[in-house]
Enzyme design. Structure first.
Site, mmCIF file in Angstrom:
data_model
loop_
_atom_site.group_PDB
_atom_site.id
_atom_site.type_symbol
_atom_site.label_atom_id
_atom_site.label_comp_id
_atom_site.label_asym_id
_atom_site.label_seq_id
_atom_site.Cartn_x
_atom_site.Cartn_y
_atom_site.Cartn_z
ATOM 1 N N GLY A 70 38.343 47.862 48.806
ATOM 2 C CA GLY A 70 38.895 47.491 47.547
ATOM 3 C C GLY A 70 38.376 46.205 47.004
ATOM 4 N N ALA A 71 37.038 46.263 46.766
ATOM 5 C CA ALA A 71 36.415 45.112 46.325
ATOM 6 C C ALA A 71 35.915 44.787 44.817
ATOM 7 C CB ALA A 71 34.860 44.599 47.324
ATOM 8 N N THR A 72 36.381 46.015 44.178
ATOM 9 C CA THR A 72 36.029 45.995 42.821
ATOM 10 C C THR A 72 36.908 45.413 41.798
ATOM 11 O OG1 THR A 72 37.428 48.074 42.560
ATOM 12 C CG2 THR A 72 35.046 48.375 42.841
ATOM 13 N N GLY A 84 40.467 42.239 41.905
ATOM 14 C CA GLY A 84 41.672 41.304 42.338
ATOM 15 C C GLY A 84 41.078 40.567 43.710
ATOM 16 N N TYR A 94 55.936 51.177 50.384
ATOM 17 C CA TYR A 94 54.911 49.971 50.238
ATOM 18 C C TYR A 94 54.991 49.243 51.531
ATOM 19 C CZ TYR A 94 52.213 46.054 48.851
ATOM 20 O OH TYR A 94 51.137 45.099 48.837
#
Length: 269
Positions: free
Chosen positions: A15-17, A19, A172
């Site tokens: 999820g490094a794209t 935030g 969540y």
């Protein structure tokens, strides 16, 4: 090695794209690490690496793209195979990718509730499959980016997909509790961290305002540093080690979750 020098480290950040994940990749690379930048597609991963080069002045040789859509477990498996083949010595895995559960109950093509799969099951499978590459040298570790909301959760063992009673916040929170429990799995050297309430796409789950994503990323990066000594299963709220929810440290829960995750991902040990 000084605390500021990570030039000998190779780190995969999921999820490094955007935030916290993007800022984690940036800070690690600025300190010299080789960073595998994960995105849902090759195009997203490439765009993130291009942005790191253009805006942060990162050497292109320090960055490698990695792609897998975590709503498809076969893509996770394929990415893991590529990483093991191309990076046989991986110092740190940062399990950061995450989504807010949608308003309506949603299943992936694999038959799992989407937040449970993206936030936990995909990371569980990835971690297990990367075991041949993850170093057992001192300082090698897995960092799970979890949430303080894990304290509000319970794992619905008889209905983990929450088909009978669905709430987006409960779904969540369940995924975050599972990720926190997984840090205590004796098969991995791992910690989990709540990076604070930050200005990311998940902000609406927590509050109306938050701190910059770079501040949350700094807490993640600190735990990637081999100079930071860790204890397997430890939980951090920002930079403070505190006790997680009781369930997160129970041996029975750890074993039960591992068995459930193996079933839901089709992983065999």
């Amino acid at each position: 090695m000084s605390a500021s020098d990570l030039s000998s480290r190779t780190v995969l950040v999921t999820g490094a794209t955007s935030g916290i994940g993007f800022e984690t990749a940036r800070q690690l690379a600025e300190r010299g690490a080789t960073v595998l930048v994960h995105g849902r597609t090759p195009e997203e991963a490439q765009a993130a690496t291009d942005k790191l080069i253009a805006t942060a002045g990162i050497d292109a040789g320090q960055l490698c793209g990695a792609a897998a859509d975590f709503t498809h477990l076969e893509e996770v498996e394929a990415m893991a195979r590529r990483v093991v083949a191309e990076h046989p010595h991986l110092d740190v895995l940062v399990n950061n990718a995450g989504i807010a559960a949608p308003e309506q109950h949603t299943l992936t093509a694999d038959g799992n509730e989407i937040a449970l799969q993206v936030n936990f099951l995909a990371h569980y499978l990835l971690t297990c499959l990367l075991e041949p590459a993850l170093t057992t040298d001192p300082g090698g570790r897995v960092v799970n980016v979890s949430s303080s909301l894990h304290r509000t959760a319970s794992i619905q063992w008889s209905d983990p997909q929450r088909a009978r009673r669905y709430s987006r916040l409960a779904a969540y929170a369940q995924s975050q509790l599972a990720l926190t429990v997984f840090a205590a799995d004796p098969r991995v050297t791992a910690v989990s961290v709540h990076p604070g309430v930050c200005e990311t796409e998940l902000l609406s789950l927590y509050a109306i305002s938050g701190t910059p994503a770079a501040e949350g990323a700094a807490h993640v990066v600190r735990l990637c540093d081999p100079a930071t000594e860790i204890v397997n299963g430890a939980y951090y709220d920002c930079d403070q080690r505190i006790e997680p929810a009781q369930a997160a440290t129970e041996d029975r829960t750890v074993k039960r979750l591992s068995k459930l995750a193996d079933q839901l991902t089709g992983h065999t040990t």
